[in-house]
Design a protein around this motif. Structure first.
Motif, PDB file in Angstrom:
ATOM      1  N   SER A 162      -2.218 -18.499  -5.704  1.00 16.97           N
ATOM      2  CA  SER A 162      -1.431 -18.107  -4.531  1.00 16.97           C
ATOM      3  C   SER A 162      -1.894 -16.798  -3.905  1.00 16.97           C
ATOM      4  O   SER A 162      -1.458 -16.451  -2.797  1.00 16.97           O
ATOM      5  N   ASP A 183      -0.146 -16.543   9.578  1.00  8.73           N
ATOM      6  CA  ASP A 183      -0.392 -16.311   8.156  1.00  8.73           C
ATOM      7  C   ASP A 183       0.663 -17.069   7.343  1.00  8.73           C
ATOM      8  O   ASP A 183       1.855 -16.741   7.395  1.00  8.73           O
ATOM      9  N   LEU A 184       0.220 -18.080   6.592  1.00  8.72           N
ATOM     10  CA  LEU A 184       1.130 -18.893   5.777  1.00  8.72           C
ATOM     11  C   LEU A 184       1.109 -18.481   4.309  1.00  8.72           C
ATOM     12  O   LEU A 184       1.751 -19.129   3.478  1.00  8.72           O
ATOM     13  N   THR A 185       0.387 -17.422   3.993  1.00 11.08           N
ATOM     14  CA  THR A 185       0.150 -17.067   2.590  1.00 11.08           C
ATOM     15  C   THR A 185       1.434 -16.919   1.798  1.00 11.08           C
ATOM     16  O   THR A 185       1.515 -17.352   0.637  1.00 11.08           O
ATOM     17  N   PHE A 186       2.436 -16.309   2.396  1.00  6.91           N
ATOM     18  CA  PHE A 186       3.680 -16.041   1.658  1.00  6.91           C
ATOM     19  C   PHE A 186       4.686 -17.182   1.774  1.00  6.91           C
ATOM     20  O   PHE A 186       5.746 -17.137   1.157  1.00  6.91           O
ATOM     21  N   ASN A 187       4.346 -18.206   2.564  1.00  8.80           N
ATOM     22  CA  ASN A 187       5.248 -19.355   2.733  1.00  8.80           C
ATOM     23  C   ASN A 187       5.171 -20.331   1.574  1.00  8.80           C
ATOM     24  O   ASN A 187       6.157 -21.020   1.267  1.00  8.80           O
ATOM     25  N   TYR A 188       3.994 -20.421   0.970  1.00 13.01           N
ATOM     26  CA  TYR A 188       3.759 -21.434  -0.059  1.00 13.01           C
ATOM     27  C   TYR A 188       3.085 -20.827  -1.284  1.00 13.01           C
ATOM     28  O   TYR A 188       2.340 -19.863  -1.174  1.00 13.01           O
ATOM     29  N   SER A 189       3.349 -21.437  -2.425  1.00 12.85           N
ATOM     30  CA  SER A 189       2.521 -21.194  -3.606  1.00 12.85           C
ATOM     31  C   SER A 189       1.390 -22.204  -3.590  1.00 12.85           C
ATOM     32  O   SER A 189       1.502 -23.284  -2.985  1.00 12.85           O
ATOM     33  N   TRP A 199      -0.407 -27.181  -2.483  1.00  9.19           N
ATOM     34  CA  TRP A 199       0.426 -26.184  -1.830  1.00  9.19           C
ATOM     35  C   TRP A 199       1.860 -26.709  -1.790  1.00  9.19           C
ATOM     36  O   TRP A 199       2.082 -27.900  -1.580  1.00  9.19           O
ATOM     37  N   GLU A 225       6.366 -25.248  -1.455  1.00 10.25           N
ATOM     38  CA  GLU A 225       7.341 -24.168  -1.517  1.00 10.25           C
ATOM     39  C   GLU A 225       7.474 -23.698  -2.955  1.00 10.25           C
ATOM     40  O   GLU A 225       7.305 -24.473  -3.902  1.00 10.25           O
ATOM     41  N   HIS A 226       7.790 -22.425  -3.131  1.00 12.68           N
ATOM     42  CA  HIS A 226       7.722 -21.793  -4.442  1.00 12.68           C
ATOM     43  C   HIS A 226       8.555 -22.523  -5.502  1.00 12.68           C
ATOM     44  O   HIS A 226       8.075 -22.783  -6.614  1.00 12.68           O
TER      45      HIS A 226
END
Length: 369
Positions: free
Chosen positions: A49, A139-145, A202, A204-205
């Motif tokens: 992630s 930036d989708l980095t923090f949206n998904y694990s 990918w 959601e967390h």
């Protein structure tokens, strides 16, 4: 400093953590060699992630990407990945190597290296502003694990969870919005960075936490970034700050990487760094990236980054990445060597803790699949 979203969960699972690219990540769980061998012989799981995930959307995504990257992606099919994508600066040094995912003509996803995410986002906005490209950048980095299931048993494990479609995916093909044993995912690709079969997922967390639990229940071994690094070195895969970077004094021209894999489309025109890259091609390169395989006399020793490489007493290059290979049972390294000395099969010497050890020049990958 950022922490990957599921870090506390991994700590509960026994993870020893450390920093990579300003992210706190799992370094190892039990033993890095055990984790390495699990991926080579069975199946392992990494949380990746920390890598950047970016959405590019709009009518000018294709010309935008064609301007930034050395590879022609105009013929990429929908729901397939394209890469490696080399983004160069004006001196033909590599800003980052990335993977692109074609969702549609006007929507692509992009994975960057962790260290390059912020700089690439800023660079994209700069190019967009200067050239007037109609592109939305998110930036989708923090949206998904994002997790990576890697190893020869990866497809078997996915199918055991009811995802029989996963085994039908071609290499670099992906699907979106699928479920795996009731777990919702955003994207599943048949890809990875280990040289083994595998899938990058990918989601959601909370959904990814459920999926990791399911995978572990199927005998998948959790693995950390130490093993991920040794796996990539065995395959001769490059990493920013080691094999490439933007500094023209520290790093040679992108051609010296010997990247291959269709990373440069010479028929394409008009990309950033093209003039310097073509000049490098015309004039030839001074440095060549090669593999160095140490002899058994070195035991478990291996050279570190920046260690000197010698022909007799002449300094002829430097190490970019080194490790102990559990598969070969010896030290290996990637190095830039003066092209006059870079003859496959010949022997050089590499410095380890002030002593020089013989090392044979070999091609990549170090292990044959």
């Amino acid at each position: 400093m950022s922490r990957i979203p599921l870090l506390e969960y991994y700590i509960e699972k026994g993870a020893e953590t450390g920093l990579f690219g300003e992210w706190e990540v799992p370094y190892r769980y039990t033993n890095a060699i055990e984790e390495h061998m699990a991926v080579r012989t069975s199946v392992g799981l990494f949380d990746v992630s920390h890598m950047g995930r970016i959405l590019l959307k709009g009518p000018d995504v294709l010309p935008f990407a064609q301007y930034i990257y050395t590879k022609d992606i105009s013929k990429t099919k929908e729901h397939f990945m394209s890469g490696p994508m080399l983004a160069l600066n004006q001196w033909a040094r590599v800003k980052d190597d990335e993977m692109m995912y074609k969702v549609s003509d006007e929507e692509w996803l992009l994975v960057t290296n962790a260290l390059a995410r912020e700089s690439m986002l800023n660079y994209f906005e700069k190019v967009k502003g200067e050239k007037g490209f109609r592109v939305e950048i998110a930036d989708l980095t923090f949206n998904y694990s994002m997790i990576a299931l890697q190893g020869p048993r990866a497809a078997e494990v996915m199918e055991s969870l009811g995802a029989k479609w996963a085994g039908d995916l071609k290499v670099l093909e992906f699907r979106m919005n699928e479920e795996i044993h009731g777990v919702k995912t955003f994207l599943v690709s048949r890809s990875g960075w280990t040289g083994e079969d595998g899938f990058e997922i990918w989601g959601e967390h909370g959904e990814m936490k459920k999926l990791v639990d399911l995978l572990v229940s199927k005998g998948v071994k959790l693995a950390g970034l130490i093993a991920r690094d040794t796996l990539r070195i065995e395959m001769g895969f490059v990493l920013g700050g080691h094999e490439y970077g933007e500094d023209p004094v520290k790093f040679p021209c992108a051609l010296s990487l010997r990247y291959g894999l269709g990373a440069i489309t010479w028929e394409k025109r008009g990309f950033v760094g093209e003039e310097a890259l073509r000049a490098c091609r015309r004039e030839g390169v001074r440095w060549i990236r090669v593999g160095l395989k140490l002899g058994k006399e070195a035991g478990r020793l291996f050279p570190r980054q920046d260690a000197g490489v010698y022909s007799d007493d002449v300094w002829v290059g430097w190490v970019t990445s080194g490790t102990y290979s559990p598969v070969l049972n010896r030290g290996i390294a990637m190095a830039y060597v003066d092209a006059r000395y870079a003859v496959f099969g010949e022997e050089l010497a590499v410095d380890i803790r002030g002593k020089r050890y013989p090392a044979k020049i070999v091609d990549f990958p170090f292990i044959k699949k």
